[in-house]
Structures are given as structure tokens and as C-alpha cells.
Design a protein around this motif. Structure first.
Motif, PDB file in Angstrom:
ATOM      1  N   ARG A 120     -15.588  21.808 -43.774  1.00 61.16           N
ATOM      2  CA  ARG A 120     -16.187  20.619 -44.384  1.00 61.16           C
ATOM      3  C   ARG A 120     -15.146  19.516 -44.568  1.00 61.16           C
ATOM      4  O   ARG A 120     -15.419  18.519 -45.238  1.00 61.16           O
ATOM      5  N   SER A 121     -13.992  19.708 -44.008  1.00 59.52           N
ATOM      6  CA  SER A 121     -12.937  18.709 -44.091  1.00 59.52           C
ATOM      7  C   SER A 121     -12.106  18.774 -42.824  1.00 59.52           C
ATOM      8  O   SER A 121     -11.699  19.862 -42.398  1.00 59.52           O
ATOM      9  N   ARG A 147     -10.526  10.564 -40.760  1.00 64.03           N
ATOM     10  CA  ARG A 147     -11.038  11.752 -41.434  1.00 64.03           C
ATOM     11  C   ARG A 147     -12.538  11.828 -41.187  1.00 64.03           C
ATOM     12  O   ARG A 147     -13.234  10.812 -41.231  1.00 64.03           O
TER      13      ARG A 147
END
Length: 345
Positions: free
Chosen positions: A270-271, A255
Motif C-alpha cells: 500500500r506504499s 510516490r
């Protein structure tokens, strides 16, 4: 205690009162666990002396730096190295602890931040064997956003072939671990960086096998990924990293970690989860150990404020401020000169 790299107090040469027997006696004492040594250093040395450590250098927080070195050490040997060094130094007084902390910062982490993304890269470069290998492995897609290489899309169009749908971006090859040790060797005659000191600190804290730091390994697919220009800057300057803890049981899946909540990827997200390709046409995948070290460095320099300090110096340089008169060490002039070269290109 066996180790990949037995720490040496030569890696802290400015602290002459250290002795190898003193340091190695505690390091090799198997009756004291690494976690116990680390916890004791946090509780008995760093926490009660936080004010002294923080006041020792206004550019960043040395107490947070030492805590982060223990917390984010990429290898248990590195965690033990830091803990034992702190205990040995503290026997001589808090001033020695400060000297050791500054030496680690000045001879490894600040130089890493300065040179990590200093090389000018050409997104249209052709004939580069490393770039071609990494591009083929990743099927010409950014490791972080999956955008397709715009330069390669242009070549496909010239050949009357169709490029995949979706975003097209200019790409460059990004190093996971900056080739910092070879840089230090070249810079030894022109800066106060001691290449032997830098190498020993890096090896001792990361626990990495020294053979992995050969130039042929540093400039190989194992230590590189393909990224858009935006992600190259973010990753190269340790603003983002690949976090294995999010997917511990899935090989090559990570991640994206962000050191600041204001940071986002070039596609506006943002992910993101990243699954790195492996064995594509026999081309080696990124080395998980290199990625773990990069992630550890990113979290250390963010937690203690060193990354923010370097960024502020960079902004000052870009705005024409004479940082050589505003920063207390030679590092600032080195950074200023490097940025001046970059900005003129």
C-alpha cells in the motif's frame, strides 16, 4: 493575462446567458489574483450553497466536485478558469452554477471515467512499436511494482537466456491521459458528448498546450507506461496515481497515491515510491505534465464520489441490473453498452 489556452464560454454552451465579455473581463483582470478568486468562490459560493449543490444530483456531490476542481487544478490557469466561471455563473443565480457544474461533469469527467480503461489489451502482443519502446525504456518492468514482463521472460527462455529473478507478471501499455479527445470526435455522432465542448473544458482546466494532445503525442512513450494487468486497471480507472509532491526535488521520482485505503498494488503493498526511467536508448520518458493531470483527475473524481458512482454502475451492469432505468442520464446507457461489449469478449 497570457495563457496557453484562453478559456472560452463556448465550453459551457448550455448556459446561454454567459457572454464572452462578461467572463473574459474577470479572467483577464490582473488586479485580482487567482488564489483570491478561488478562495472567494469557496467561501462565498460553494460553502453557503452546499446543500443546494449536493441535492442537485444524488449520484455524487457537486459541492465537493467544485471544491476539488479548484483545489486539485493541475495549472493555475485552470484554477482561474473554474473560479471565474463560478463567479460569473453565481451572478445569475445558484441554478446556473449547478448547470455549469453538471456540464463539466457530464462532458468531461464522467466520460473520462467511462472510457479510461475500455480498450481490451493483449499482454502477448508482438510487433507493436509503442509497446516495444515502452518496454525497452522500462527494461520490461512494471512502473509500479517492478515485476518483470512474463511474456518477455518466456521469449528469453525460448532463446535459452535467463530472465531476472523475482515476480513475473503479464504486462500491458497503459495510457497516462486516456485518448479521450479522439474518442469524443468518433463518438460525436452516436452520443450526446460534444467533442468541442469536451476539448475546451479539458484545455481550460488543465492549462495544457493544445499541441500536446495530437494523436501522435497521445500514443507515444511520453503518455504511456508499462504496467501489470492489475496496475493497468487501477491506474486506468484513476484508483491510483503518481504523486510528485512526495518527491518534489527528485526528477522523475513519485510516490504512488491511493484514492481509497482499501486499494493495494498487485504485490500486496500500500506504499511505493516509483522512479521512472529516462532517456533509455533515446526513448522519451513519461511527460510530468501528463502525470500531474492524471493525478489531478484521480483526486477530483474520488473526492466528489464520481468514481464510486461509475464503479457502482459498472457493478450493476456486470450483475445484470438494467442500469438504463436506474440512472438519470444518457451516460448510463452508454456505459452499459460499453460494458456489455467488454464482458462478451
Amino acid at each position: 493575462m497570457s495563457s496557453q489556452c484562453t478559456p472560452s464560454v463556448d465550453s459551457i454552451p448550455s448556459v446561454s446567458i454567459f457572454t464572452s465579455a462578461e467572463f473574459l473581463s474577470m479572467y483577464n483582470n490582473d488586479s485580482i489574483s487567482t488564489d483570491a478568486l478561488s478562495d472567494k468562490a469557496l467561501i462565498d459560493i460553494i460553502k453557503p450553497n452546499g446543500d443546494f449543490l449536493r441535492a442537485a444530483d444524488p449520484r455524487y456531490h457537486l459541492d465537493d466536485f467544485l471544491s476539488a476542481l479548484l483545489t486539485y487544478a493541475p495549472h493555475q490557469l485552470g484554477k482561474r478558469y473554474v473560479a471565474v466561471a463560478l463567479h460569473t455563473a453565481y451572478d445569475k443565480g445558484i441554478a446556473v452554477v449547478i448547470d455549469v457544474a453538471k456540464l463539466w461533469m457530464d462532458h468531461l469527467f464522467l466520460p473520462l471515467l467511462v472510457i479510461a480503461n475500455e480498450t481490451t489489451k493483449d499482454p502477448y502482443l508482438e510487433g507493436d512499436i509503442l509497446r516495444e519502446k515502452v518496454s525497452i525504456r522500462q527494461q520490461y518492468r512494471c512502473a509500479f511494482t517492478q515485476a518483470f514482463d512474463a511474456a518477455h521472460a518466456g521469449l528469453l527462455r525460448q532463446r535459452r537466456l535467463c530472465a531476472p529473478d523475482g515476480a513475473k507478471r503479464l504486462m500491458v501499455v497503459t495510457h497516462i491521459i486516456p485518448p479521450v479527445l479522439s474518442y469524443a470526435d468518433k463518438a460525436a455522432t452516436s452520443s450526446e458528448i460534444d467533442p468541442t465542448c469536451m476539448r475546451e473544458i479539458f484545455l481550460s482546466w488543465t492549462g495544457i498546450n493544445p499541441d500536446k494532445l495530437a494523436e501522435s503525442r497521445m500514443n507515444s512513450p511520453a503518455n504511456t507506461v508499462l504496467a501489470t494487468i492489475g496496475e493497468d486497471v487501477l491506474f486506468g480507472e484513476f484508483g491510483i496515481y503518481l504523486d510528485k509532491a512526495a518527491h518534489p526535488n527528485v526528477p522523475n521520482k513519485y510516490r504512488v497515491g491511493f484514492t481509497k485505503y482499501t486499494i493495494m498494488l498487485s504485490d500486496g503493498t500500500r506504499s511505493a515510491d516509483v522512479e521512472l526511467r529516462t532517456g533509455e536508448k533515446g526513448i522519451e520518458s513519461p511527460d510530468p505534465e501528463f502525470l500531474a493531470i492524471h493525478a489531478a483527475i484521480a483526486q477530483v473524481v474520488d473526492f466528489c464520489g464520481a468514481a464510486a458512482y461509475v464503479q457502482s454502475v459498472k457493478w450493476d451492469a456486470e450483475s445484470g441490473v438494467d442500469i438504463s432505468q436506474n440512472s438519470p442520464m444518457d451516460f448510463s446507457t452508454m456505459l452499459h453498452s460499453r460494458l456489455a461489449v467488454l464482458c462478451s469478449q
